[in-house]
Design a protein around this motif. Structure first.
Motif, PDB file in Angstrom:
ATOM      1  N   ARG A  89      20.064  -2.010 -10.957  1.00  0.00           N
ATOM      2  CA  ARG A  89      20.115  -3.394 -11.426  1.00  0.00           C
ATOM      3  C   ARG A  89      19.100  -4.235 -10.677  1.00  0.00           C
ATOM      4  O   ARG A  89      18.898  -4.068  -9.476  1.00  0.00           O
ATOM      5  N   ALA A  90      18.462  -5.147 -11.379  1.00  0.00           N
ATOM      6  CA  ALA A  90      17.531  -6.094 -10.758  1.00  0.00           C
ATOM      7  C   ALA A  90      18.256  -7.419 -10.533  1.00  0.00           C
ATOM      8  O   ALA A  90      19.436  -7.566 -10.863  1.00  0.00           O
ATOM      9  N   ALA A  91      17.566  -8.402  -9.992  1.00  0.00           N
ATOM     10  CA  ALA A  91      18.172  -9.713  -9.729  1.00  0.00           C
ATOM     11  C   ALA A  91      18.648 -10.367 -11.023  1.00  0.00           C
ATOM     12  O   ALA A  91      19.710 -10.969 -11.065  1.00  0.00           O
ATOM     13  N   ASN A  92      17.868 -10.230 -12.076  1.00  0.00           N
ATOM     14  CA  ASN A  92      18.262 -10.742 -13.390  1.00  0.00           C
ATOM     15  C   ASN A  92      19.222  -9.729 -14.007  1.00  0.00           C
ATOM     16  O   ASN A  92      18.886  -8.550 -14.133  1.00  0.00           O
ATOM     17  N   PRO A  93      20.410 -10.129 -14.402  1.00  0.00           N
ATOM     18  CA  PRO A  93      21.394  -9.170 -14.917  1.00  0.00           C
ATOM     19  C   PRO A  93      20.950  -8.413 -16.165  1.00  0.00           C
ATOM     20  O   PRO A  93      21.486  -7.360 -16.470  1.00  0.00           O
ATOM     21  N   LYS A  94      19.969  -8.925 -16.895  1.00  0.00           N
ATOM     22  CA  LYS A  94      19.484  -8.238 -18.093  1.00  0.00           C
ATOM     23  C   LYS A  94      18.360  -7.262 -17.786  1.00  0.00           C
ATOM     24  O   LYS A  94      17.822  -6.625 -18.685  1.00  0.00           O
ATOM     25  N   GLN A  95      17.976  -7.164 -16.513  1.00  0.00           N
ATOM     26  CA  GLN A  95      16.861  -6.310 -16.121  1.00  0.00           C
ATOM     27  C   GLN A  95      17.298  -5.205 -15.168  1.00  0.00           C
ATOM     28  O   GLN A  95      18.317  -5.316 -14.493  1.00  0.00           O
ATOM     29  N   VAL A  96      16.490  -4.159 -15.140  1.00  0.00           N
ATOM     30  CA  VAL A  96      16.665  -3.078 -14.181  1.00  0.00           C
ATOM     31  C   VAL A  96      15.338  -2.869 -13.455  1.00  0.00           C
ATOM     32  O   VAL A  96      14.319  -3.457 -13.822  1.00  0.00           O
ATOM     33  N   MET A  97      15.367  -2.022 -12.446  1.00  0.00           N
ATOM     34  CA  MET A  97      14.147  -1.745 -11.698  1.00  0.00           C
ATOM     35  C   MET A  97      14.136  -0.299 -11.230  1.00  0.00           C
ATOM     36  O   MET A  97      15.172   0.354 -11.125  1.00  0.00           O
ATOM     37  N   SER A  98      12.937   0.198 -10.969  1.00  0.00           N
ATOM     38  CA  SER A  98      12.748   1.517 -10.382  1.00  0.00           C
ATOM     39  C   SER A  98      11.553   1.421  -9.443  1.00  0.00           C
ATOM     40  O   SER A  98      10.612   0.656  -9.697  1.00  0.00           O
ATOM     41  N   VAL A  99      11.583   2.191  -8.365  1.00  0.00           N
ATOM     42  CA  VAL A  99      10.557   2.109  -7.331  1.00  0.00           C
ATOM     43  C   VAL A  99       9.917   3.478  -7.137  1.00  0.00           C
ATOM     44  O   VAL A  99      10.596   4.502  -7.133  1.00  0.00           O
ATOM     45  N   LEU A 100       8.610   3.463  -6.957  1.00  0.00           N
ATOM     46  CA  LEU A 100       7.860   4.667  -6.613  1.00  0.00           C
ATOM     47  C   LEU A 100       7.272   4.446  -5.229  1.00  0.00           C
ATOM     48  O   LEU A 100       6.653   3.408  -4.973  1.00  0.00           O
TER      49      LEU A 100
END
Length: 89
Positions: free
Chosen positions: A62-73
């Motif tokens: 989950r990202a800060a915005n509840p409608k968004q997600v995130m992934s890190v490389l």
């Protein structure tokens, strides 16, 4: 769905025998943030371009915005290594 990032032993403040090797590493973090579909498509596009394997990315979180997600490389390389552009190839 959210996971806590736990750095590996290379990032501890404890002195160890490998401290010289850690100092010679360059660490670059790339983060993709957006809709779940947008993040998946971006990771797949970067895979098709030969940039990174799909499995190299963190699990989607989950990202800060509840409608968004995130992934890190996370990319690690020796700081003294030269890219083809730098070496004149």
């Amino acid at each position: 769905m959210s996971q806590e990032f736990v750095p590996d032993d290379n990032f501890s403040d404890r002195p160890n025998d490998d401290s010289a090797a850690v100092c010679e590493q360059e660490v670059v973090l790339l983060t993709v943030v957006g809709s779940p579909k947008g993040v998946r498509e971006t990771i797949l596009t970067l895979y098709r371009l030969g940039f990174a394997e799909v499995g190299d990315w963190s699990p989607v979180q989950r990202a800060a915005n509840p409608k968004q997600v995130m992934s890190v490389l996370i990319r690690r390389k020796r700081a003294d290594s030269k890219s083809p552009r730098q070496s004149g190839r």
